[in-house]
Write a protein that holds these residues in place. Structure first.
Motif, PDB file in Angstrom:
ATOM      1  N   ARG A 106      -9.228 -47.851   1.752  1.00 17.59           N
ATOM      2  CA  ARG A 106      -8.507 -49.118   1.689  1.00 17.59           C
ATOM      3  C   ARG A 106      -7.016 -48.842   1.528  1.00 17.59           C
ATOM      4  O   ARG A 106      -6.605 -47.994   0.716  1.00 17.59           O
ATOM      5  N   ASP A 107      -6.222 -49.511   2.359  1.00 15.03           N
ATOM      6  CA  ASP A 107      -4.760 -49.392   2.357  1.00 15.03           C
ATOM      7  C   ASP A 107      -4.252 -48.047   2.858  1.00 15.03           C
ATOM      8  O   ASP A 107      -3.060 -47.738   2.714  1.00 15.03           O
ATOM      9  N   ALA A 108      -5.142 -47.226   3.421  1.00 11.82           N
ATOM     10  CA  ALA A 108      -4.703 -45.936   3.956  1.00 11.82           C
ATOM     11  C   ALA A 108      -3.954 -46.129   5.260  1.00 11.82           C
ATOM     12  O   ALA A 108      -4.178 -47.094   6.007  1.00 11.82           O
ATOM     13  N   ARG A 109      -3.038 -45.213   5.556  1.00 11.43           N
ATOM     14  CA  ARG A 109      -2.294 -45.274   6.814  1.00 11.43           C
ATOM     15  C   ARG A 109      -3.240 -44.964   7.980  1.00 11.43           C
ATOM     16  O   ARG A 109      -4.006 -44.003   7.934  1.00 11.43           O
ATOM     17  N   TYR A 110      -3.168 -45.775   9.027  1.00 12.29           N
ATOM     18  CA  TYR A 110      -4.045 -45.571  10.185  1.00 12.29           C
ATOM     19  C   TYR A 110      -3.545 -44.409  11.027  1.00 12.29           C
ATOM     20  O   TYR A 110      -2.352 -44.265  11.288  1.00 12.29           O
ATOM     21  N   ASP A 111      -4.479 -43.547  11.444  1.00  7.49           N
ATOM     22  CA  ASP A 111      -4.175 -42.446  12.351  1.00  7.49           C
ATOM     23  C   ASP A 111      -5.123 -42.574  13.540  1.00  7.49           C
ATOM     24  O   ASP A 111      -6.345 -42.518  13.382  1.00  7.49           O
ATOM     25  N   ALA A 112      -4.565 -42.761  14.730  1.00  4.21           N
ATOM     26  CA  ALA A 112      -5.386 -42.989  15.929  1.00  4.21           C
ATOM     27  C   ALA A 112      -6.341 -41.837  16.200  1.00  4.21           C
ATOM     28  O   ALA A 112      -7.382 -42.022  16.851  1.00  4.21           O
TER      29      ALA A 112
END
Length: 299
Positions: A106-112
């Motif tokens: 939760r609230d982690a930075r998205y990495d494609a």
């Protein structure tokens, strides 16, 4: 390096095919280390419709349809590509830290790149892959170091045997057989990485047909080739993808041409289609990758 790629696909049908729809992945990919200087797709007989578009991975897909009866089909992809060697990838984070980053928080930075952790049609996430890969992934070991050892092990453990598998062989079956072709070795390595929670993608492409003097001829010349790309996140910001070829036990260099990337072979097969008629067919594929003369500007 300037390379000329000629990929010829020829089908003969019996009885005739009445209509057909085809899709190809035959245009090399533009990357930071690869520029496509020219590309042509020649199709015989002449298609009724033809077009191209980018897929979700950034590959060029070409579509064409044949609306009249034909006894055969010939598709020639002719490309001129400029390639450069990979730079020093430097260090990498411990593999367990990378796996933890790829997990959903939760609230982690998205990495494609996290999209390449999940199972795909040819490569399930399975305990058998994890058990095979685990000896290379000691606690705290840098990801790139561990991935390279896994590449070495796949190369050593698997026998390159074209008759052992076909394009539809599941990766788990190839793992059990310990033999296959470049597609199978790439799928097995992908399965090992992903089963440990690490992003890895399938790369299709070509090898220089005739190596430079004094260099060994690589397995996979004169045909389409496949290898693996593993993701190395940075301490901050975007990470980078590093290619590894388990079939030839090396890092791809300027003698490799990248055609397309995806989750596995199902995303990037060179050519597929739906035909009406042609209950029986023969297929011939020929690939030649040769050094090209530098382009000059006479104007």
């Amino acid at each position: 390096m300037l390379l000329h790629v000629l990929h010829e696909t020829a089908y003969d049908y019996a009885p005739v095919v009445r209509t057909a729809q085809h899709m190809t992945h035959l245009k090399p990919l533009r990357t930071p280390r690869q520029q496509v200087l020219a590309h042509a797709l020649r199709i015989s007989p002449e298609p009724a419709q033809q077009g191209e578009a980018l897929d979700v991975f950034g590959n060029t897909r070409s579509f064409f349809s044949l609306q009249h009866a034909h006894e055969g089909l010939r598709v020639v992809a002719d490309s001129l590509v400029s390639t450069s060697a990979a730079g020093d990838p430097g260090g990498s984070l411990p593999w367990q830290e990378v796996a933890e980053r790829m997990r959903y928080h939760r609230d982690a930075r998205y990495d494609a790149a996290a999209a390449f952790v999940f199972a795909s049609p040819y490569v399930p996430r399975d305990g058998a892959f994890a058990r095979y890969a685990q000896p290379s992934f000691a606690e705290g070991r840098p990801l790139l170091e561990a991935a390279r050892e896994l590449m070495h092990r796949v190369h050593a453990d698997f026998e390159y045997e074209p008759a052992a598998t076909d394009v539809n062989t599941p990766a788990l079956e190839a793992l059990a057989l310990r033999r296959g072709v470049c597609q199978d070795l790439a799928h097995v390595m992908l399965g090992g990485l992903r089963s440990l929670g690490l992003p890895a993608r399938y790369v299709s492409g070509y090898l220089l047909t005739e190596p430079p003097p004094g260099q060994p001829r690589l397995v996979g010349s004169d045909a389409s080739h496949a290898w693996v790309s593993v993701y190395l996140p940075g301490e901050e910001g975007r990470g980078r993808w590093i290619d590894l070829d388990p079939t030839n036990d090396r890092t791809p260099g300027e003698d490799y041409v990248t055609l397309a990337i995806g989750r596995d072979y199902s995303d990037v097969s060179p050519m597929r289609g739906v035909i009406h008629g042609g209950a029986h067919h023969t297929l011939k594929v020929a690939v030649t990758v040769s050094p090209a003369e530098p382009m000059t500007n006479d104007g």
